[in-house]
Design a protein around this motif. Structure first.
Motif, PDB file in Angstrom:
ATOM      1  N   PRO A  35       0.953  -0.959   0.115  1.00 16.73           N
ATOM      2  CA  PRO A  35       0.099  -0.454  -0.049  1.00 16.73           C
ATOM      3  C   PRO A  35       0.737   1.071  -0.015  1.00 16.73           C
ATOM      4  N   ARG A  36       0.157   2.395  -0.159  1.00 22.60           N
ATOM      5  CA  ARG A  36       1.366   3.396   0.126  1.00 22.60           C
ATOM      6  C   ARG A  36       1.474   4.269   1.676  1.00 22.60           C
ATOM      7  N   HIS A  37       0.650   3.537   2.228  1.00 21.80           N
ATOM      8  CA  HIS A  37       0.240   4.415   3.514  1.00 21.80           C
ATOM      9  C   HIS A  37      -0.293   2.865   4.652  1.00 21.80           C
ATOM     10  N   LEU A  38       0.592   2.673   6.025  1.00 19.50           N
ATOM     11  CA  LEU A  38       0.162   1.861   6.229  1.00 19.50           C
ATOM     12  C   LEU A  38       0.402   1.974   8.006  1.00 19.50           C
ATOM     13  N   VAL A  39      -0.194   1.645   8.681  1.00 20.35           N
ATOM     14  CA  VAL A  39      -0.493   1.903  10.288  1.00 20.35           C
ATOM     15  C   VAL A  39      -0.101   0.601  10.414  1.00 20.35           C
ATOM     16  N   HIS A  98       8.275  -8.925   4.011  1.00 19.28           N
ATOM     17  CA  HIS A  98       7.463  -9.436   5.597  1.00 19.28           C
ATOM     18  C   HIS A  98       7.770  -8.165   6.241  1.00 19.28           C
ATOM     19  N   LEU A  99       6.567  -8.149   7.368  1.00 17.81           N
ATOM     20  CA  LEU A  99       7.176  -7.241   8.345  1.00 17.81           C
ATOM     21  C   LEU A  99       6.588  -7.978   9.794  1.00 17.81           C
ATOM     22  N   LYS A 108       1.150  -8.767  11.534  1.00 17.59           N
ATOM     23  CA  LYS A 108       1.923  -8.878  10.351  1.00 17.59           C
ATOM     24  C   LYS A 108       1.404  -8.819   9.840  1.00 17.59           C
ATOM     25  N   LYS A 109       2.196  -7.308   8.731  1.00 16.13           N
ATOM     26  CA  LYS A 109       2.057  -7.256   7.634  1.00 16.13           C
ATOM     27  C   LYS A 109       2.921  -7.523   6.276  1.00 16.13           C
ATOM     28  N   SER A 110       2.151  -7.439   4.537  1.00 20.03           N
ATOM     29  CA  SER A 110       3.774  -7.232   3.505  1.00 20.03           C
ATOM     30  C   SER A 110       3.634  -5.979   2.989  1.00 20.03           C
TER      31      SER A 110
END
Lengths: 117, 116
Positions: free
Chosen positions: A8-12, A77-78, A18-20
């Motif tokens: 995405p362009r922005h992520l909170v 991957h976060l 866990k996000k990617s």
């Protein structure tokens, strides 16, 4: 789509999430990169993939995990991030020729602005 | 590791005037590449101009030109006839020409303000 795109362009995200991050290049390049841009610091190279193989990893914490399934796609991957990981994450690509990896210009995506709470 | 220094955190120029952004770098290599990138508020990093170290001729791209002084390890960017759209962060970057030279080493950037 042209050039290098990032989503995405922005992520909170919270520290336990866990996000990617996704990057896609439409330039026919064979090398892709992840950079981190923090406030008041130079861009830092995190990972490099050339021909889908990781060729450079600049002492990045294991909570960041890259994946390059093919030459057009790159993921980051976060998991269990820290607030100090909040930054702009930039993806780039280049066409690295047999004459040496340093020849080719890197083209950047628009970045993902990440905020870790 | 090669370091890139941009000594001007901020610069200001009037529309239609000329401005020069400074960049110096430290390297023991003889073959490398130098770049100027522009990052407007949209955050997209855009290539402005590129210079190969083995070329003595300074690169130019329309209103943008560089003054490459290899012995002095200096690589300044000149913007002529400045336009409001030139307002952005400008980053100088170095890349080795060796087979292992994947990384772009960036300076901290110069914020350019263009006033009407």
């Amino acid at each position: 789509e042209t050039g290098v795109t990032q989503t995405p362009r922005h992520l909170v995200m919270g520290m336990t999430n866990k996000k990617s991050l996704k990057c896609e290049q439409h330039l026919g390049h064979n090398a892709m990169y992840w950079y981190k841009q923090s406030a008041k610091k130079p861009l830092e190279l995190m990972f490099v993939y050339s021909l889908e193989e990781r060729v450079e990893n600049n002492s990045v914490p294991s909570r960041f995990s890259p994946e390059c399934p093919n030459s057009s796609h790159l993921f980051l991957h976060l998991h269990t991030l820290q607030p100090e990981d909040s930054a702009l994450y930039l993806c780039a690509s280049s066409q690295d020729s047999s004459g040496g990896a340093g020849q080719e210009t890197q083209y950047f995506g628009p970045g993902t602005r990440l905020l870790v709470l | 590791a090669q370091t890139v220094t941009q000594s001007q955190p901020e610069m200001s120029v009037q529309e239609a005037e000329t401005v020069t952004l400074s960049c110096t770098y430290d390297t023991s290599e003889s073959d490398y590449y130098l770049f100027w990138y522009k990052q407007p508020p949209s955050r997209q990093m855009i290539l402005v101009i590129r210079q190969e170290a083995y070329k003595q001729q300074n690169a130019t791209e329309n209103r943008f030109s560089v003054n490459f002084q290899k012995a002095a390890k200096s690589f300044s960017l000149k913007i002529s006839d400045s336009q409001l759209g030139d307002a952005a962060m400008y980053f100088c970057a170095y890349r080795s020409a060796s087979n292992s030279g994947y990384a772009l080493n960036f300076g901290k950037g110069t914020s350019l303000l263009v006033t009407p």
